[in-house]
Design a protein around this motif. Sequence first.
Motif, PDB file in Angstrom:
ATOM      1  N   THR A 481       0.829  -1.210   0.000  1.00 47.12           N
ATOM      2  CA  THR A 481       0.000   0.000   0.000  1.00 47.12           C
ATOM      3  C   THR A 481       0.854   1.247   0.000  1.00 47.12           C
ATOM      4  OG1 THR A 481      -1.628  -1.239   1.290  1.00 47.12           O
ATOM      5  CG2 THR A 481      -1.937   1.138   1.137  1.00 47.12           C
ATOM      6  N   GLY A 482       1.936   1.234   0.800  1.00 49.75           N
ATOM      7  CA  GLY A 482       2.818   2.394   0.858  1.00 49.75           C
ATOM      8  C   GLY A 482       3.476   2.676  -0.470  1.00 49.75           C
ATOM      9  N   LEU A 483       3.928   1.608  -1.176  1.00 46.64           N
ATOM     10  CA  LEU A 483       4.551   1.778  -2.487  1.00 46.64           C
ATOM     11  C   LEU A 483       3.553   2.327  -3.495  1.00 46.64           C
ATOM     12  CD1 LEU A 483       6.886   1.363  -4.469  1.00 46.64           C
ATOM     13  CD2 LEU A 483       6.136  -1.023  -4.740  1.00 46.64           C
ATOM     14  N   ILE A 484       2.314   1.800  -3.469  1.00 47.24           N
ATOM     15  CA  ILE A 484       1.281   2.284  -4.385  1.00 47.24           C
ATOM     16  C   ILE A 484       0.985   3.751  -4.124  1.00 47.24           C
ATOM     17  CG2 ILE A 484      -1.164   2.032  -5.002  1.00 47.24           C
ATOM     18  CD1 ILE A 484      -0.858  -0.966  -4.370  1.00 47.24           C
ATOM     19  N   HIS A 485       0.895   4.121  -2.841  1.00 49.82           N
ATOM     20  CA  HIS A 485       0.636   5.517  -2.479  1.00 49.82           C
ATOM     21  C   HIS A 485       1.757   6.424  -2.986  1.00 49.82           C
ATOM     22  CE1 HIS A 485      -0.936   8.843  -0.129  1.00 49.82           C
ATOM     23  NE2 HIS A 485       0.268   9.025   0.389  1.00 49.82           N
ATOM     24  N   THR A 486       3.013   5.969  -2.838  1.00 48.78           N
ATOM     25  CA  THR A 486       4.156   6.760  -3.307  1.00 48.78           C
ATOM     26  C   THR A 486       4.128   6.922  -4.822  1.00 48.78           C
ATOM     27  OG1 THR A 486       5.495   5.964  -1.459  1.00 48.78           O
ATOM     28  CG2 THR A 486       6.668   6.896  -3.336  1.00 48.78           C
ATOM     29  N   ALA A 491       3.212  10.110  -9.729  1.00 50.89           N
ATOM     30  CA  ALA A 491       2.477  10.309 -10.989  1.00 50.89           C
ATOM     31  C   ALA A 491       1.699  11.619 -10.969  1.00 50.89           C
ATOM     32  CB  ALA A 491       1.534   9.130 -11.217  1.00 50.89           C
ATOM     33  N   SER A 492       1.092  11.947  -9.825  1.00 51.24           N
ATOM     34  CA  SER A 492       0.325  13.190  -9.716  1.00 51.24           C
ATOM     35  C   SER A 492       1.220  14.406  -9.886  1.00 51.24           C
ATOM     36  CB  SER A 492      -0.394  13.257  -8.367  1.00 51.24           C
ATOM     37  OG  SER A 492      -1.298  12.199  -8.223  1.00 51.24           O
ATOM     38  N   ARG A 493       2.402  14.373  -9.264  1.00 46.72           N
ATOM     39  CA  ARG A 493       3.309  15.520  -9.360  1.00 46.72           C
ATOM     40  C   ARG A 493       3.885  15.666 -10.763  1.00 46.72           C
ATOM     41  NH1 ARG A 493       6.578  15.416  -3.561  1.00 46.72           N
ATOM     42  NH2 ARG A 493       4.777  16.006  -2.278  1.00 46.72           N
ATOM     43  N   VAL A 494       4.211  14.527 -11.379  1.00 46.47           N
ATOM     44  CA  VAL A 494       4.704  14.592 -12.765  1.00 46.47           C
ATOM     45  C   VAL A 494       3.633  15.173 -13.689  1.00 46.47           C
ATOM     46  CG1 VAL A 494       5.417  13.203 -14.739  1.00 46.47           C
ATOM     47  CG2 VAL A 494       6.384  12.739 -12.490  1.00 46.47           C
ATOM     48  N   THR A 495       2.392  14.708 -13.517  1.00 48.87           N
ATOM     49  CA  THR A 495       1.288  15.234 -14.338  1.00 48.87           C
ATOM     50  C   THR A 495       1.094  16.722 -14.100  1.00 48.87           C
ATOM     51  OG1 THR A 495       0.177  13.073 -14.167  1.00 48.87           O
ATOM     52  CG2 THR A 495      -1.151  14.946 -14.874  1.00 48.87           C
ATOM     53  N   PHE A 496       1.156  17.126 -12.848  1.00 56.45           N
ATOM     54  CA  PHE A 496       1.030  18.542 -12.489  1.00 56.45           C
ATOM     55  C   PHE A 496       2.123  19.364 -13.177  1.00 56.45           C
ATOM     56  CE2 PHE A 496      -1.529  20.206  -8.752  1.00 56.45           C
ATOM     57  CZ  PHE A 496      -1.673  21.474  -9.301  1.00 56.45           C
TER      58      PHE A 496
END
Length: 550
Positions: A481-486, A491-496
């Motif tokens: 779960t921690g790896l998926i969250h990271t 991905a969110s920051r790269v997209t941003f």
Amino acid sequence: MDWKTLTSLGRFKDIIMVLLRYGFDDLVDRLNIPGTKFMRKKSPIDHPLDTFERIRYACEELGPTVVKFGQMASLRPDLVPPGLIAELSKLQDDVAPVDMSQISAAIEQSTGKPLKETFSVFDVTPVAAASISQVHRGVLAADGRIVSVKVQRPDIRAKMRTDLDILAIMADQLHERVEELNSFDLPNLVRLIKKTLLRELDFRKEARHMKIARTHAGEGADVYIPEAYETYCSEHLLVMEFIQGAKLKDFKRESIADPELLARQGLVAAIDQILKHGFFHADPHPGNILIMPEGRMCLIDWGMTGRLSERDRHQLIGLLQAVLDKDGEAIVHTLLRIGHAEAVIDQRALERDLLDILDLHYAVPIQDMNIGQLLMAITDLLRTYCLRLPPDMVIMIKALVAAEGTARCICPELDVVAEAKTQITQLAAQRYTTESVLRRLRFTFTQLFSLQQEIPSRLESLLGKADRNELTLGFRHENLTGLIHTLENVASRVTFGIIIAAMIVGSSMIITTGVNPLLFGFPALGVIGYLFSGVLGMWLLINIIRKRKY
């Protein structure tokens, strides 16, 4: 209940505030909860306390559910370190009593009758008030028997579920984000205690526990078990025999006629419950023991119990014999059969460490040797070797510690080792009676007969699947779960970042066109695009710096 919903609960914020007050800022930071910087304004405590003391005081401030949780955690030496167990054992759940109008309503809802129709006399002043329930004295209208009436606090189940859900989610987060806490297996600890605590909220189970214990003890037993009147019992109400007596923790030793006999009877009863019947009181400490006027011991509060199968009892007897005989090789062999190894275990190193513990405890005079503390030290060692014992086995060890401590409280001069060794030897001999051996042989042959019938069909099925290329392998991932969250955050920051870059490029192209309307002599749309992308870029940069993810 998800993480987003959880952070909106006022109760969750109360828990975070208490953690910050007692100096657990690092744990709160690891939870990555928005808005905690505003909570830090509350001044922390300034008393010099160690970590375990701060945990105890935080539990007491957080209220009944967390106090009860802490008390139950103190019963799990396989998951909780000894120092913390000692502190959690000090937790008290004495609380202010509930108003009589609420108690009356709860009783009438459980019985379906007005209070006066069930009890001809009902004492409005409670005999005891704890986190889950409170106890009143009454007289049954039907036959005039004097009873103790244990009434569950209104809405306590819903409150406890909310608190336990919060603790479960926090435990999952801390297990994933704080590597130092992984050895304590917080999610498993919360899950086990939640199951036990919610089971304790059903008073019908406690009534059945008392009935089972009375059956095992038999008539004229040295330790008395109150009778529960199941006709009047419900999920939220327990009506049982009223016992006149004083709690052992408040009782003066000088007033006991024969302290050695009483201590021996209590110890023998506890060992009998564990090793002979396999059904035992989980926490026989002095607060759960009454001394009756005739000097007899009475065991109350049967909400928490443990059960051991016949095989568990036989293995446990073998373990205790090996401990008393100081046989390190036999101890290791028995522990590996009982426990579940989560990693490869160096058996020689484990045996050496066990012998060190045995030498340390056997260095004192035999009458001063503490069997319970010895077992607790062994359990703590197993935790470092990632060797897990079955939950009921661990609860048994804590129950034995409490029983031995109670016996020493009554009579410090009692030779606990001699008493325990005599009884364990007698119980060990019972494993090899003709009836017991024949029963095990009959079971073994039945199992072998069933197995030889099943093997051909199972082998045929397996070979058939292999011929048809239908054999499959299952794959299960854990603790990712921690790896998926990271990865999601990355991905969110790269997209941003890509969106911001695209806005800057687009704004630059618009600036070069010179189209109206103009702002500061430049195309307004391009200027607005620059400003907006600049604000978003600064927000992203501040967020990265604030979370120290750089």
